[in-house]
Design an enzyme around this catalytic site. Structure first.
Site, PDB file in Angstrom:
ATOM      1  N   ASN A   1       7.831 -24.660  16.218  1.00  0.00           N
ATOM      2  CA  ASN A   1       7.161 -25.591  15.304  1.00  0.00           C
ATOM      3  C   ASN A   1       5.722 -25.735  15.809  1.00  0.00           C
ATOM      4  O   ASN A   1       5.462 -26.476  16.753  1.00  0.00           O
ATOM      5  CB  ASN A   1       7.917 -26.929  15.336  1.00  0.00           C
ATOM      6  CG  ASN A   1       7.305 -27.959  14.402  1.00  0.00           C
ATOM      7  OD1 ASN A   1       6.233 -27.739  13.827  1.00  0.00           O
ATOM      8  ND2 ASN A   1       7.971 -29.078  14.271  1.00  0.00           N
TER       9      ASN A   1
ATOM     10  N   ARG B   1       8.990 -23.275  11.592  1.00  0.00           N
ATOM     11  CA  ARG B   1       8.806 -24.343  10.620  1.00  0.00           C
ATOM     12  C   ARG B   1       7.445 -24.148   9.947  1.00  0.00           C
ATOM     13  O   ARG B   1       6.421 -24.036  10.632  1.00  0.00           O
ATOM     14  CB  ARG B   1       8.832 -25.700  11.317  1.00  0.00           C
ATOM     15  CG  ARG B   1       8.559 -26.798  10.333  1.00  0.00           C
ATOM     16  CD  ARG B   1       8.489 -28.142  10.988  1.00  0.00           C
ATOM     17  NE  ARG B   1       8.247 -29.144   9.970  1.00  0.00           N
ATOM     18  CZ  ARG B   1       7.558 -30.257  10.176  1.00  0.00           C
ATOM     19  NH1 ARG B   1       7.041 -30.516  11.358  1.00  0.00           N
ATOM     20  NH2 ARG B   1       7.387 -31.109   9.208  1.00  0.00           N
TER      21      ARG B   1
ATOM     22  N   HIS C   1       9.182 -32.615   4.405  1.00  0.00           N
ATOM     23  CA  HIS C   1      10.306 -33.049   5.259  1.00  0.00           C
ATOM     24  C   HIS C   1      11.643 -32.643   4.634  1.00  0.00           C
ATOM     25  O   HIS C   1      12.681 -33.255   4.903  1.00  0.00           O
ATOM     26  CB  HIS C   1      10.342 -34.583   5.458  1.00  0.00           C
ATOM     27  CG  HIS C   1       9.188 -35.153   6.221  1.00  0.00           C
ATOM     28  ND1 HIS C   1       8.624 -36.368   5.890  1.00  0.00           N
ATOM     29  CD2 HIS C   1       8.519 -34.702   7.300  1.00  0.00           C
ATOM     30  CE1 HIS C   1       7.636 -36.644   6.735  1.00  0.00           C
ATOM     31  NE2 HIS C   1       7.552 -35.640   7.598  1.00  0.00           N
TER      32      HIS C   1
ATOM     33  N   ARG D   1      -1.649 -41.886   8.065  1.00  0.00           N
ATOM     34  CA  ARG D   1      -1.869 -41.580   6.640  1.00  0.00           C
ATOM     35  C   ARG D   1      -1.610 -42.816   5.788  1.00  0.00           C
ATOM     36  O   ARG D   1      -0.648 -43.538   6.013  1.00  0.00           O
ATOM     37  CB  ARG D   1      -0.938 -40.454   6.192  1.00  0.00           C
ATOM     38  CG  ARG D   1      -1.377 -39.087   6.662  1.00  0.00           C
ATOM     39  CD  ARG D   1      -0.365 -38.020   6.322  1.00  0.00           C
ATOM     40  NE  ARG D   1       0.322 -37.555   7.507  1.00  0.00           N
ATOM     41  CZ  ARG D   1       1.418 -36.801   7.515  1.00  0.00           C
ATOM     42  NH1 ARG D   1       1.949 -36.398   6.376  1.00  0.00           N
ATOM     43  NH2 ARG D   1       1.978 -36.430   8.639  1.00  0.00           N
TER      44      ARG D   1
ATOM     45  N   GLU E   1      15.963 -31.194  12.779  1.00  0.00           N
ATOM     46  CA  GLU E   1      15.332 -30.141  11.977  1.00  0.00           C
ATOM     47  C   GLU E   1      15.442 -28.790  12.667  1.00  0.00           C
ATOM     48  O   GLU E   1      15.589 -27.758  12.011  1.00  0.00           O
ATOM     49  CB  GLU E   1      13.857 -30.497  11.733  1.00  0.00           C
ATOM     50  CG  GLU E   1      13.702 -31.658  10.766  1.00  0.00           C
ATOM     51  CD  GLU E   1      12.333 -32.319  10.851  1.00  0.00           C
ATOM     52  OE1 GLU E   1      12.074 -33.011  11.855  1.00  0.00           O
ATOM     53  OE2 GLU E   1      11.541 -32.147   9.928  1.00  0.00           O
TER      54      GLU E   1
END
Ligand code: ADP
Length: 399
Positions: free
Chosen positions: A11, A92, A181, A241, A384
């Site tokens: 990742n 990823r 996601h 964010r 994940e």
């Protein structure tokens, strides 16, 4: 292929690379590592294997150097990749755009397409491309697979993925709601469904709350809504964010504050959210300051919760009712205060959290709702990397 062959999951972010060596079938983790602050001062590397963690400094300047460092970590601390019959490498990738609706074996053409999608994900895809390029050089003799954050949401119904802007313009510039996601929402929703025997289609809301945060409404395993859109900026309040703002804010800031498009982008992606409201982007620090009666931190917490309730109610309406609410991600898994605040006052929707169950920390999936709650509320740790390893192995086995 042997069923015990491991997959290396990579990742690659803009300043860090996380990696994990996993046996997909058994979920056994053979090694787990992180390289932080690539190209910055104070770089740190950590490699965990066999119950021991090896940490140190590094001076890796870019992702290519970071990949070299990963190989060195395996050579020094094990396991020995040369002896292991590596099955594949899974990457990823944040944005698959309209091109990738499922995990995809990486060829030069696929890599070029991922690079072309950088316009849609300028903060994410370039790092993934650099990671893939470096990893293909290092581990050239096994298949590499890209697993996209957007893929699960490729099936979003048209009504949910369409922005109300001129259709021809949207088509020309690939403007739609993509969702992110997806690997995590799909994984935790799947785990939660194993705990339910429903007569009809299972109606779920998943909240992935980490540094990035998103919500999804899932009907019988298929996504019907999600809070992130064209980019991972839309929706919930996140670490840095803003999530939802009035689209008119962009031109207003341009006219009133003289900010250009890149300034607004930086402001909303890097300086907003918890950081903008409370001065810190780490939720634990927000909780600490809130406990110390810091007004800004208390407001930040309340804004986060308000937005979560807003989405919960909206998704209840879209799903036509609700069977399960699932919390995951660093915040969702670890903050009973946040979970209790979101559930507070929702008895009218048939949702009641049990305070003791909610307060009990555990690393397994667990039910935290009261026995008489019509809606089951669960905490499901996301994984994940395991999901990516399994999807990668499934594709690699097709060879
Ligand atoms: P990422 O999105 O980068 O994978 P994580 O899922 O690890 O991030 O989530 C990071 C967030 O989780 C941070 O805001 C962190 O403060 C928060 N977090 C981690 N542990 C706790 C905890 N015990 N209580 C509250 N928040 C926590």
């Amino acid at each position: 292929m042997t069923t015990s062959a491991p997959v290396l999951v990579i990742n690659a972010g803009s300043s860090s690379v996380k990696y994990r060596l996993i046996i997909p079938a058994s979920a056994e983790v053979l090694a787990d590592g992180t390289i932080e602050r690539i190209g910055e001062h104070g770089g740190e590397v950590s490699h965990e294997t066999g119950g021991e963690t090896h940490s140190g400094d590094h001076t890796a300047e870019d992702i290519g150097a970071a990949l070299e460092l990963i190989t060195e970590q395996f050579a020094t601390y094990g396991p020995d990749l040369g002896q292991l019959d590596l099955l594949a490498v899974g990457h990823r990738v944040v944005h698959g755009g309209p091109d990738f609706a499922r995990p995809t074996k990486i060829t030069d053409d696929v890599l070029a397409t991922i690079r072309d999608l950088s316009g849609l994900a300028p903060l994410h895809n370039p790092a993934a491309v650099a990671g893939i390029e470096a990893a293909r050089q290092r581990f050239g003799d096994v298949p590499h697979v890209a697993v996209f954050d957007t893929a699960f949401f490729a099936e979003l119904p048209e009504v949910a993925r369409t922005y109300a802007i001129p259709r021809e313009l949207a088509a020309r510039h690939r403007i739609r709601r993509y969702g992110f996601h997806g690997t995590s929402h799909d994984y935790v929703a799947g785990v939660a469904r194993e705990s339910i025997k429903a007569a009809g289609p299972v109606r779920q809301i998943t909240f992935h709350l980490g540094n990035g945060c998103s919500a999804a409404a899932i009907l019988d395993g298929r996504p019907v809504e999600t809070s992130m859109g064209l980019t991972p900026l839309q929706g919930l309040v996140m670490g840095t964010r803003s999530g939802d703002v009035d689209p008119g804010l962009h031109s207003y800031l341009h006219r009133e504050a003289g900010l250009g498009p890149d300034d607004v982008d930086t402001l909303l992606n890097k300086e907003s959210g918890l950081k903008g409201l409370a001065g810190v982007n780490d939720f634990r620090e927000v909780l600490q300051r809130r406990a110390d009666d810091d007004h800004d931190a208390a407001l930040a917490f309340d804004v986060v919760v308000h937005r979560l309730k807003h989405y919960l109610g909206a998704y209840w309406a879209i799903l036509g009712g609700l069977d399960q609410v699932i919390f995951t991600g660093g915040i969702g898994e670890n903050s009973p205060d946040l979970r209790a605040a979101v559930a507070d006052g929702l008895a009218g929707l048939g949702l009641a959290v049990d305070p003791d169950r909610n307060a009990t920390a555990a690393s397994e999936a667990r039910l935290i709702s009261a026995d008489d709650s019509a809606v089951a509320v669960l905490v499901v740790p996301t994984d994940e990397e395991l999901a990516i390893a399994r999807q990668t192995a499934a594709l690699a086995a097709d060879d």
